[in-house]
Design a protein around this motif. Structure first.
Motif, PDB file in Angstrom:
ATOM      1  N   TYR A   1       0.830  -1.205   0.000  1.00  0.00           N
ATOM      2  CA  TYR A   1       0.000   0.000   0.000  1.00  0.00           C
ATOM      3  C   TYR A   1       0.868   1.259   0.000  1.00  0.00           C
ATOM      4  O   TYR A   1       0.623   2.207  -0.751  1.00  0.00           O
ATOM      5  CB  TYR A   1      -0.922  -0.006   1.216  1.00  0.00           C
ATOM      6  N   ASN A   2       1.895   1.264   0.833  1.00  0.00           N
ATOM      7  CA  ASN A   2       2.733   2.455   0.975  1.00  0.00           C
ATOM      8  C   ASN A   2       3.659   2.676  -0.216  1.00  0.00           C
ATOM      9  O   ASN A   2       4.218   3.768  -0.373  1.00  0.00           O
ATOM     10  CB  ASN A   2       3.572   2.356   2.252  1.00  0.00           C
ATOM     11  N   ASN A   3       3.844   1.658  -1.047  1.00  0.00           N
ATOM     12  CA  ASN A   3       4.772   1.763  -2.164  1.00  0.00           C
ATOM     13  C   ASN A   3       4.124   1.522  -3.524  1.00  0.00           C
ATOM     14  O   ASN A   3       4.832   1.391  -4.522  1.00  0.00           O
ATOM     15  CB  ASN A   3       5.919   0.758  -1.975  1.00  0.00           C
ATOM     16  N   TYR A   4       2.824   1.490  -3.545  1.00  0.00           N
ATOM     17  CA  TYR A   4       2.112   1.174  -4.792  1.00  0.00           C
ATOM     18  C   TYR A   4       2.116   2.334  -5.778  1.00  0.00           C
ATOM     19  O   TYR A   4       1.951   2.148  -6.976  1.00  0.00           O
ATOM     20  CB  TYR A   4       0.663   0.785  -4.458  1.00  0.00           C
ATOM     21  N   GLY A   5       2.334   3.549  -5.297  1.00  0.00           N
ATOM     22  CA  GLY A   5       2.242   4.711  -6.171  1.00  0.00           C
ATOM     23  C   GLY A   5       0.816   5.154  -6.379  1.00  0.00           C
ATOM     24  O   GLY A   5       0.428   5.621  -7.441  1.00  0.00           O
ATOM     25  N   ILE A   6       0.022   5.018  -5.318  1.00  0.00           N
ATOM     26  CA  ILE A   6      -1.405   5.316  -5.414  1.00  0.00           C
ATOM     27  C   ILE A   6      -1.662   6.796  -5.711  1.00  0.00           C
ATOM     28  O   ILE A   6      -2.732   7.162  -6.191  1.00  0.00           O
ATOM     29  CB  ILE A   6      -2.117   4.879  -4.117  1.00  0.00           C
TER      30      ILE A   6
ATOM     31  N   GLY B   1     -22.920   2.683 -22.157  1.00  0.00           N
ATOM     32  CA  GLY B   1     -24.226   3.282 -22.377  1.00  0.00           C
ATOM     33  C   GLY B   1     -24.351   4.586 -21.627  1.00  0.00           C
ATOM     34  O   GLY B   1     -23.359   5.287 -21.388  1.00  0.00           O
ATOM     35  N   TYR B   2     -25.576   4.917 -21.205  1.00  0.00           N
ATOM     36  CA  TYR B   2     -25.854   6.180 -20.533  1.00  0.00           C
ATOM     37  C   TYR B   2     -25.775   6.015 -19.014  1.00  0.00           C
ATOM     38  O   TYR B   2     -26.451   5.176 -18.424  1.00  0.00           O
ATOM     39  CB  TYR B   2     -27.236   6.704 -20.927  1.00  0.00           C
ATOM     40  N   TYR B   3     -24.935   6.853 -18.409  1.00  0.00           N
ATOM     41  CA  TYR B   3     -24.806   6.905 -16.953  1.00  0.00           C
ATOM     42  C   TYR B   3     -25.509   8.149 -16.428  1.00  0.00           C
ATOM     43  O   TYR B   3     -25.273   9.263 -16.920  1.00  0.00           O
ATOM     44  CB  TYR B   3     -23.342   7.001 -16.522  1.00  0.00           C
ATOM     45  N   VAL B   4     -26.375   7.968 -15.427  1.00  0.00           N
ATOM     46  CA  VAL B   4     -26.821   9.091 -14.615  1.00  0.00           C
ATOM     47  C   VAL B   4     -25.877   9.114 -13.420  1.00  0.00           C
ATOM     48  O   VAL B   4     -25.760   8.122 -12.696  1.00  0.00           O
ATOM     49  CB  VAL B   4     -28.276   8.933 -14.139  1.00  0.00           C
ATOM     50  N   VAL B   5     -25.166  10.222 -13.224  1.00  0.00           N
ATOM     51  CA  VAL B   5     -24.127  10.273 -12.201  1.00  0.00           C
ATOM     52  C   VAL B   5     -24.394  11.410 -11.236  1.00  0.00           C
ATOM     53  O   VAL B   5     -24.926  12.462 -11.603  1.00  0.00           O
ATOM     54  CB  VAL B   5     -22.726  10.438 -12.830  1.00  0.00           C
ATOM     55  N   GLY B   6     -24.025  11.184  -9.980  1.00  0.00           N
ATOM     56  CA  GLY B   6     -24.142  12.203  -8.950  1.00  0.00           C
ATOM     57  C   GLY B   6     -22.846  12.291  -8.173  1.00  0.00           C
ATOM     58  O   GLY B   6     -22.229  11.261  -7.864  1.00  0.00           O
ATOM     59  N   TYR B   7     -22.403  13.492  -7.866  1.00  0.00           N
ATOM     60  CA  TYR B   7     -21.102  13.705  -7.212  1.00  0.00           C
ATOM     61  C   TYR B   7     -21.293  13.917  -5.711  1.00  0.00           C
ATOM     62  O   TYR B   7     -22.051  14.790  -5.284  1.00  0.00           O
ATOM     63  CB  TYR B   7     -20.410  14.921  -7.819  1.00  0.00           C
ATOM     64  N   ASN B   8     -20.605  13.115  -4.902  1.00  0.00           N
ATOM     65  CA  ASN B   8     -20.720  13.182  -3.443  1.00  0.00           C
ATOM     66  C   ASN B   8     -19.477  13.740  -2.764  1.00  0.00           C
ATOM     67  O   ASN B   8     -19.309  13.577  -1.556  1.00  0.00           O
ATOM     68  CB  ASN B   8     -21.005  11.784  -2.879  1.00  0.00           C
ATOM     69  N   GLY B   9     -18.601  14.364  -3.541  1.00  0.00           N
ATOM     70  CA  GLY B   9     -17.369  14.876  -2.965  1.00  0.00           C
ATOM     71  C   GLY B   9     -16.255  13.860  -3.093  1.00  0.00           C
ATOM     72  O   GLY B   9     -16.331  12.907  -3.868  1.00  0.00           O
ATOM     73  N   THR B  10     -15.199  14.032  -2.315  1.00  0.00           N
ATOM     74  CA  THR B  10     -14.087  13.089  -2.334  1.00  0.00           C
ATOM     75  C   THR B  10     -14.136  12.190  -1.104  1.00  0.00           C
ATOM     76  O   THR B  10     -14.713  12.554  -0.073  1.00  0.00           O
ATOM     77  CB  THR B  10     -12.731  13.818  -2.383  1.00  0.00           C
ATOM     78  N   GLN B  11     -13.488  11.049  -1.213  1.00  0.00           N
ATOM     79  CA  GLN B  11     -13.472  10.072  -0.125  1.00  0.00           C
ATOM     80  C   GLN B  11     -12.076   9.489  -0.009  1.00  0.00           C
ATOM     81  O   GLN B  11     -11.400   9.254  -1.013  1.00  0.00           O
ATOM     82  CB  GLN B  11     -14.481   8.964  -0.395  1.00  0.00           C
ATOM     83  N   GLU B  12     -11.651   9.259   1.220  1.00  0.00           N
ATOM     84  CA  GLU B  12     -10.321   8.697   1.443  1.00  0.00           C
ATOM     85  C   GLU B  12     -10.224   7.296   0.836  1.00  0.00           C
ATOM     86  O   GLU B  12     -11.143   6.483   0.959  1.00  0.00           O
ATOM     87  CB  GLU B  12     -10.019   8.648   2.941  1.00  0.00           C
ATOM     88  N   VAL B  13      -9.110   7.030   0.187  1.00  0.00           N
ATOM     89  CA  VAL B  13      -8.872   5.723  -0.420  1.00  0.00           C
ATOM     90  C   VAL B  13      -8.139   4.860   0.592  1.00  0.00           C
ATOM     91  O   VAL B  13      -7.022   5.168   1.002  1.00  0.00           O
ATOM     92  CB  VAL B  13      -8.039   5.847  -1.710  1.00  0.00           C
ATOM     93  N   SER B  14      -8.761   3.771   1.010  1.00  0.00           N
ATOM     94  CA  SER B  14      -8.193   2.941   2.068  1.00  0.00           C
ATOM     95  C   SER B  14      -7.272   1.872   1.488  1.00  0.00           C
ATOM     96  O   SER B  14      -7.139   1.704   0.272  1.00  0.00           O
ATOM     97  CB  SER B  14      -9.310   2.263   2.858  1.00  0.00           C
ATOM     98  N   GLN B  15      -6.664   1.112   2.384  1.00  0.00           N
ATOM     99  CA  GLN B  15      -5.741   0.053   1.970  1.00  0.00           C
ATOM    100  C   GLN B  15      -6.454  -1.066   1.238  1.00  0.00           C
ATOM    101  O   GLN B  15      -5.821  -1.844   0.526  1.00  0.00           O
ATOM    102  CB  GLN B  15      -4.997  -0.498   3.195  1.00  0.00           C
TER     103      GLN B  15
ATOM    104  N   ASN C   1      -6.894  -5.357  -2.949  1.00  0.00           N
ATOM    105  CA  ASN C   1      -7.534  -5.970  -4.114  1.00  0.00           C
ATOM    106  C   ASN C   1      -6.555  -6.125  -5.263  1.00  0.00           C
ATOM    107  O   ASN C   1      -6.511  -7.158  -5.940  1.00  0.00           O
ATOM    108  CB  ASN C   1      -8.721  -5.113  -4.567  1.00  0.00           C
ATOM    109  N   LYS C   2      -5.774  -5.067  -5.513  1.00  0.00           N
ATOM    110  CA  LYS C   2      -4.800  -5.110  -6.594  1.00  0.00           C
ATOM    111  C   LYS C   2      -3.753  -6.187  -6.349  1.00  0.00           C
ATOM    112  O   LYS C   2      -3.352  -6.913  -7.270  1.00  0.00           O
ATOM    113  CB  LYS C   2      -4.125  -3.739  -6.742  1.00  0.00           C
ATOM    114  N   LEU C   3      -3.311  -6.299  -5.132  1.00  0.00           N
ATOM    115  CA  LEU C   3      -2.327  -7.320  -4.774  1.00  0.00           C
ATOM    116  C   LEU C   3      -2.904  -8.709  -4.986  1.00  0.00           C
ATOM    117  O   LEU C   3      -2.261  -9.585  -5.592  1.00  0.00           O
ATOM    118  CB  LEU C   3      -1.895  -7.134  -3.316  1.00  0.00           C
ATOM    119  N   ARG C   4      -4.116  -8.921  -4.480  1.00  0.00           N
ATOM    120  CA  ARG C   4      -4.753 -10.234  -4.631  1.00  0.00           C
ATOM    121  C   ARG C   4      -4.910 -10.606  -6.099  1.00  0.00           C
ATOM    122  O   ARG C   4      -4.620 -11.730  -6.511  1.00  0.00           O
ATOM    123  CB  ARG C   4      -6.118 -10.217  -3.951  1.00  0.00           C
TER     124      ARG C   4
END
Length: 624
Positions: free
Chosen positions: A229-234, A437-451, A456-459
């Motif tokens: 996580y700390n070295n993935y370059g997220i 296709g067509y997406y109806v999208v709504g923006y909720n702000g930003t959220q912290e990206v957890s480990q 998931n990427k590692l697995r």
């Protein structure tokens, strides 16, 4: 506070499942008890252990079985004691035995749920003809699943070794705590620790070899994923990065209306811990020990970011005069006394969080299909009051959900819209992605990206290496057919009714299977196994306990769940092992393949249910 802690502990169990979770413990019980499972009584609860740190009482008389076979049946032993090699190096036989016993317990639980053939003693029938494509018997299937588990561990260990990752102090403390508790269980049963381990965990395994197995698990599933996580370059995948105070803490909880004597005692304990710390590293060790004793409610390291309920904690953390290594005591109403240490600053990553509803009409679709999709998308947008409400559009759209958007992991049109610098909360729009296709999208702000995102990427990367046969794991020993089971039975016919499917999806295996009746007022063999394997799960619980205070202290912030609409299996918290398809396709890996599934109504319905449940839980918690 406690309601929030309990909810997060349930999620934490899923994160820690790969180190002999309570679900594995429960599967042993299902395979070893002749009594049907019930939801009305249980000898132990992993929820209680995880949330309180209190050991299960061992005062009840324990009826110790005489042999390993009495616990696991007569078939398992013939599959043990095979010498395995990984990249030419021999794996200790005791360790491979451990993973075979572990996987057998897991499959016994599945057999009791009706997936596989079951013996009269409640174990999976390894001699029965296998209904999974590509296997002659369930013994063949069992061997491959055990090998996949073993290979996953050793690939992670190899990566850790190449990266110079070793066992952390946190992992060492967690293992020591669990071994001490296991020793108390053995003493309560009138056995030595080695006898206890051999009987319940695996033949040939003693204290030394078992500790080594736990060390490998901690490196594989805690220390290396943290390094990854700390070295993935997220930083290349997110929208914003914030440098925030990074605090080490131990919480001596005391309620606001507690007696003064209770408050004085909590302050006395906090002061004693602070005075015993010669460095901030000592705080981590002392806090972990106090948590295992039940003196400290919670402890760990935390990034102080966003709104948090513990205002005094925040005030101390963000003060400009803080210096690295500084240790102090603060009182925060609603929590109690914190022993706090200032580690420094840490980068926190944020990505856009959106809700969406997809009306499937890819570029190659007929024009009338596209027109209908756009019409439906427009009607939904016009009738939706807020961005968050889009997640409740089940039955209207082909797919819907709530996701954290990272660059390169969803269709580019979603990324471009979500990452637009002009984007603000409650924005709603309709965008067209040619491949979807067509997406109806709504923006909720930003959220912290957890480990969980990098987990998931590692697995997934390890699964790809296993499929590509990038590493050599093998044994030269021959597996003999399993002896005939006592009165083997047919695999029950599973009727896939809607109610049955919903029941399976909604169930929590760890919480269901621990509920085993206690017979005659004393502890049964199955009861003892609950205690043993939950003890092992506590190693993982201690390893990830640092996430708890984030949710307990933050006020109204949503859970960090990365849920990719292009990949329904990417959600770490809601993931469950996929059951192999009977006579259709061969099971390829333990964690399930990472495949696109937007076009499947079943996958999208399941994702919607999971997301809706998460939203409902959040709403309920905010009200509380």
């Amino acid at each position: 506070m406690y309601t929030r802690l309990q909810k997060d502990n349930r999620k934490m169990k899923k994160i820690s499942a790969l180190i002999l979770s309570a679900a594995i413990a429960a599967s042993v019980i299902a395979g070893c008890s002749n009594e049907p499972a019930t939801s009305e009584s249980s000898v132990a609860s992993s929820e209680v252990i995880a949330s309180t740190g209190e050991p299960v009482s061992t005062e009840a008389a324990v009826q110790t079985p005489m042999t390993f076979e009495e616990i696991y049946g007569i078939q398992l032993s013939s599959y043990l004691d095979h010498q395995y090699y990984f990249e030419g190096e021999a794996i200790p036989v005791t360790e491979s035995n451990f993973y075979f016993v572990n996987e057998f317990a897991n499959l016994c639980n599945d057999a009791n749920m009706g997936y596989y053939a079951l013996t009269a003693t409640g174990h999976i029938d390894l001699s029965a003809e296998c209904d999974v494509e590509g296997y002659d018997t369930y013994g063949d299937f069992f061997v491959e699943q055990s090998e996949l588990y073993l290979q996953d561990v050793y690939i992670r260990l190899k990566r850790a070794k190449d990266a110079g990752v070793t066992l952390s102090e946190e992992s060492k403390q967690a293992i020591n705590d669990s071994m001490e508790y296991l020793q108390s269980l053995a003493a309560g049963s009138g056995m030595s620790l080695d006898e206890y381990i051999k009987l319940y965990i695996g033949p040939g395994i003693d204290e030394t070899s078992f500790r080594m197995i736990l060390e490998n698990n901690q490196i594989a599933y805690y220390d290396y994923p943290l390094y990854y996580y700390n070295n993935y370059g997220i930083a290349d995948y997110v929208k914003t990065i914030e440098s925030v105070p990074y605090i080490r803490y131990a919480l001596f909880y005391v309620s606001d209306d507690a007696d003064q004597s209770e408050k004085d005692k909590a302050l006395e304990n906090a002061t004693a811990m602070k005075n015993a710390c010669k460095s901030i590293d000592d705080l981590s060790t002392l806090a972990a020990a106090a948590a295992s004793e039940g003196t400290v409610l919670d402890q760990g390291d935390i990034e102080v970011a966003g709104e948090m309920a513990a205002e005094k904690f925040v005030e101390w953390s963000v003060a400009e005069e803080r210096t690295e290594g500084e240790i102090d005591i603060i009182y925060n109403p609603g929590f109690g006394y914190f022993v706090v240490g200032y580690i420094g600053h840490k980068d926190v990553y944020y990505a856009p969080h959106i809700t969406y509803a997809l009306f499937f009409a890819p570029d190659g679709a007929e024009q009338d299909v596209k027109d209908k999709a756009l019409e439906s998308a427009t009607a939904l947008k016009d009738s939706t009051a807020s961005a968050e409400d889009l997640v409740y559009s089940a039955g209207v759209a082909n797919d819907q959900g709530s996701i954290t958007v990272l660059k390169g992991d969803v269709v580019s049109e979603l990324v471009d819209w979500a990452f637009d610098d002009s984007r603000k909360e409650e924005d709603m729009d309709i965008i067209y992605a040619p491949e979807k296709g067509y997406y109806v999208v709504g923006y909720n702000g930003t959220q912290e990206v957890s480990q969980s995102y990098t987990n998931n990427k590692l697995r997934n990367s390890i699964n790809e290496e296993i499929k590509a046969e990038a590493y050599d794991l093998h044994t030269d020993d021959v597996f003999l057919p399993a002896p005939a089971a006592p009165t083997p039975t047919e695999v029950p016919e599973i009727v896939a009714t809607e109610s049955a499917v919903n029941e399976i999806l909604a169930s929590d295996a760890a919480e269901t299977a621990v509920n085993t009746p206690v017979q005659g007022g004393g502890a049964t063999t199955a009861d003892v196994l609950v205690v043993v394997f939950i003890t092992l799960a506590a190693v993982a619980v201690a390893a990830v306990i640092i996430i708890l205070i984030v949710h307990a202290m933050k006020n109204g912030k949503k859970d960090d769940v990365y849920d990719d609409p292009d990949d329904a299996d990417d959600d770490d918290e809601d993931e469950e092992d996929e059951k192999p398809v009977k006579k259709e396709s061969k099971s390829s890996d333990k964690d399930g393949d990472d495949e696109e599934s937007d076009d499947s109504e079943e996958d999208s319905d399941e994702e919607s249910d999971d997301e809706s449940d998460d939203e409902d839980e959040e709403d309920e918690e905010e009200k509380k």
